[in-house]
Design a protein around this motif. Structure first.
Motif, PDB file in Angstrom:
ATOM      1  N   LEU C   7      32.574  30.599  50.867  1.00 18.04           N
ATOM      2  CA  LEU C   7      32.336  30.618  49.420  1.00 18.04           C
ATOM      3  C   LEU C   7      33.272  31.608  48.728  1.00 18.04           C
ATOM      4  CD1 LEU C   7      30.541  29.624  47.078  1.00 18.04           C
ATOM      5  CD2 LEU C   7      29.016  31.546  47.547  1.00 18.04           C
ATOM      6  N   LEU C  10      36.767  30.204  48.509  1.00 18.82           N
ATOM      7  CA  LEU C  10      36.929  29.196  47.459  1.00 18.82           C
ATOM      8  C   LEU C  10      36.954  29.834  46.072  1.00 18.82           C
ATOM      9  CD1 LEU C  10      34.676  26.483  49.099  1.00 18.82           C
ATOM     10  CD2 LEU C  10      37.133  26.257  48.640  1.00 18.82           C
ATOM     11  N   LEU C  13      40.385  31.360  45.657  1.00 18.16           N
ATOM     12  CA  LEU C  13      41.354  30.305  45.329  1.00 18.16           C
ATOM     13  C   LEU C  13      41.234  29.904  43.871  1.00 18.16           C
ATOM     14  CD1 LEU C  13      41.215  27.872  48.396  1.00 18.16           C
ATOM     15  CD2 LEU C  13      42.422  30.033  48.158  1.00 18.16           C
ATOM     16  N   ALA C  14      39.989  29.810  43.369  1.00 19.85           N
ATOM     17  CA  ALA C  14      39.774  29.441  41.962  1.00 19.85           C
ATOM     18  C   ALA C  14      40.401  30.484  41.039  1.00 19.85           C
ATOM     19  CB  ALA C  14      38.277  29.302  41.671  1.00 19.85           C
ATOM     20  N   TYR C  16      42.905  32.552  41.806  1.00 18.75           N
ATOM     21  CA  TYR C  16      44.355  32.431  41.945  1.00 18.75           C
ATOM     22  C   TYR C  16      44.872  31.240  41.130  1.00 18.75           C
ATOM     23  CZ  TYR C  16      48.804  31.033  43.921  1.00 18.75           C
ATOM     24  OH  TYR C  16      50.104  30.636  44.045  1.00 18.75           O
ATOM     25  N   PHE C  17      44.138  30.121  41.213  1.00 19.22           N
ATOM     26  CA  PHE C  17      44.493  28.917  40.464  1.00 19.22           C
ATOM     27  C   PHE C  17      44.520  29.225  38.960  1.00 19.22           C
ATOM     28  CE2 PHE C  17      43.454  24.647  38.739  1.00 19.22           C
ATOM     29  CZ  PHE C  17      44.513  23.954  39.295  1.00 19.22           C
ATOM     30  N   ARG C  45      55.131  39.231  32.632  1.00 19.14           N
ATOM     31  CA  ARG C  45      53.917  39.863  33.153  1.00 19.14           C
ATOM     32  C   ARG C  45      52.947  38.813  33.678  1.00 19.14           C
ATOM     33  NH1 ARG C  45      53.835  42.514  28.589  1.00 19.14           N
ATOM     34  NH2 ARG C  45      51.705  41.937  28.125  1.00 19.14           N
ATOM     35  N   ARG C  48      54.245  37.729  36.937  1.00 15.90           N
ATOM     36  CA  ARG C  48      54.090  38.738  37.997  1.00 15.90           C
ATOM     37  C   ARG C  48      52.638  38.838  38.464  1.00 15.90           C
ATOM     38  NH1 ARG C  48      56.822  39.113  41.579  1.00 15.90           N
ATOM     39  NH2 ARG C  48      55.681  40.938  42.208  1.00 15.90           N
ATOM     40  N   GLN C  50      50.532  36.340  38.669  1.00 13.70           N
ATOM     41  CA  GLN C  50      50.353  35.208  39.576  1.00 13.70           C
ATOM     42  C   GLN C  50      51.110  35.464  40.881  1.00 13.70           C
ATOM     43  OE1 GLN C  50      53.004  32.214  39.575  1.00 13.70           O
ATOM     44  NE2 GLN C  50      52.015  31.655  41.486  1.00 13.70           N
ATOM     45  N   LEU C  54      49.659  35.819  44.664  1.00 15.59           N
ATOM     46  CA  LEU C  54      50.186  34.984  45.765  1.00 15.59           C
ATOM     47  C   LEU C  54      50.685  35.846  46.920  1.00 15.59           C
ATOM     48  CD1 LEU C  54      51.255  32.271  46.961  1.00 15.59           C
ATOM     49  CD2 LEU C  54      53.342  32.653  45.637  1.00 15.59           C
ATOM     50  N   GLU C  55      51.416  36.911  46.580  1.00 15.00           N
ATOM     51  CA  GLU C  55      51.996  37.784  47.607  1.00 15.00           C
ATOM     52  C   GLU C  55      50.930  38.431  48.497  1.00 15.00           C
ATOM     53  OE1 GLU C  55      55.821  38.853  44.785  1.00 15.00           O
ATOM     54  OE2 GLU C  55      54.360  40.408  45.211  1.00 15.00           O
ATOM     55  N   TRP C  56      49.740  38.673  47.911  1.00 16.66           N
ATOM     56  CA  TRP C  56      48.669  39.312  48.695  1.00 16.66           C
ATOM     57  C   TRP C  56      47.824  38.308  49.450  1.00 16.66           C
ATOM     58  CZ3 TRP C  56      46.948  44.469  49.424  1.00 16.66           C
ATOM     59  CH2 TRP C  56      47.840  45.426  48.932  1.00 16.66           C
ATOM     60  N   PRO C  58      48.522  36.101  51.855  1.00 10.63           N
ATOM     61  CA  PRO C  58      48.634  36.086  53.325  1.00 10.63           C
ATOM     62  C   PRO C  58      48.126  37.367  53.986  1.00 10.63           C
ATOM     63  CG  PRO C  58      50.807  35.902  52.288  1.00 10.63           C
ATOM     64  CD  PRO C  58      49.836  36.137  51.196  1.00 10.63           C
ATOM     65  N   VAL C  59      47.908  38.442  53.203  1.00  8.98           N
ATOM     66  CA  VAL C  59      47.240  39.626  53.757  1.00  8.98           C
ATOM     67  C   VAL C  59      45.731  39.444  53.654  1.00  8.98           C
ATOM     68  CG1 VAL C  59      46.904  42.121  53.537  1.00  8.98           C
ATOM     69  CG2 VAL C  59      49.171  41.143  53.175  1.00  8.98           C
ATOM     70  N   TYR C  94      46.990  44.198  33.526  1.00 11.63           N
ATOM     71  CA  TYR C  94      48.421  43.845  33.518  1.00 11.63           C
ATOM     72  C   TYR C  94      48.746  42.893  32.360  1.00 11.63           C
ATOM     73  CZ  TYR C  94      52.887  43.559  36.159  1.00 11.63           C
ATOM     74  OH  TYR C  94      54.194  43.655  36.586  1.00 11.63           O
TER      75      TYR C  94
END
Lengths: 128, 128, 128
Positions: C7, C10, C13-14, C16-17, C45, C48, C50, C54-56, C58-59, C94
């Motif tokens: 949950l 998801l 992801l929402a 981030y989307f 800005r 950046r 977004q 995205l950059e975080w 995969p961590v 930001y």
């Protein structure tokens, strides 16, 4: 289950995290302020190292884990460790000059492709 | 377990990998040298195709796998295949002109959102 | 299995989307047309925010799931929820000014690092 692959994953994340910190350090050194992403060749190379590592993550991590699941934990983790070594060589080379990024890039590319091909072969074998 | 979803994942990675190779080819064609990420509209479109595919990966891959686990392998893999088709249409359209990127983008967005909504529904059903 | 972590994934992801949609909205507001990625500080800005999210990913996502598997579903999901809150604070700060991105960034960084350290500790404990 998959303890070695989990360990290699966490080490890969730590290395990637280090490339992100290196971008911040490079901002301080070169004076390129957020949100700008260009303005000094040293900063641009530091950013490209991080961005390229990020760009390969969705190839590397799923291929690593599908190899671990469909082939085996130790093999996947071993090839994954080679990927990290290639990324470190890439980091050192590209930090010095754009022309020196080749060898490290090749090592990590071969490791990632080996994981992808291995996973694909193992999945196809089970599907037929 | 999840063999079809694993296969669709590996095919999606192969397509993404192709968009990365296409950026390198575009550098040669347009003369935009590393680490620069702009300087020629053809290169910038090739880069945006790859970057946009990367940007959607963290939405697509987790939604695909959560759908596979909480709904079913075949349904998730089927919708995942539609996502790949949408990405190919997007690649062909955007490579020609920025204005032609719409249809492929819409197909892959609907497929990714369907996977996300399906996974959310299935997870919520099990939580209540 | 791992329903709470699923949950939280998801919901992340929402969010981030949403940062991706915000980039599109910012293009309309500031008149920066695709494929350009710069040209107006407000757009840069938004982009950046977004890109950094995205950059975080995969961590965050692998650390979240390795924590869920090797520590527990509820703990991982709880820290993952803190990460989302930090990201929302980062987004609001930001969006106003680059100088106001600090607090949200710190919250999400601490949450992601906690997940990473926890997962590493749990994996190492099982390996020895």
């Amino acid at each position: 289950m998959y303890r070695l692959t989990a360990l290699v994953t966490l080490l890969a994340l730590a290395f990637y995290f280090f490339t992100c910190i290196n971008v911040s350090r490079s901002r301080t050194k070169t004076g390129v302020k957020v949100p700008a992403m260009s303005g000094h060749p040293d900063f641009e190379r530091a950013f490209r190292i991080q961005a390229n590592t990020l760009e390969w993550m969705p190839v590397f991590l799923p291929s690593l884990w599908l190899s671990a699941i469909y082939i085996g934990d130790a093999i996947a983790a071993g090839i994954g460790a080679v990927w990290i070594i290639g990324r470190i060589v890439y980091f050192i080379g590209y930090s010095r000059a754009a022309a020196k990024r080749g060898p490290g890039f090749a090592i990590q590319a071969l490791a990632a492709i080996a994981l992808w091909v291995g996973a694909l072969g193992a999945v196809l074998l089970r599907l037929v």
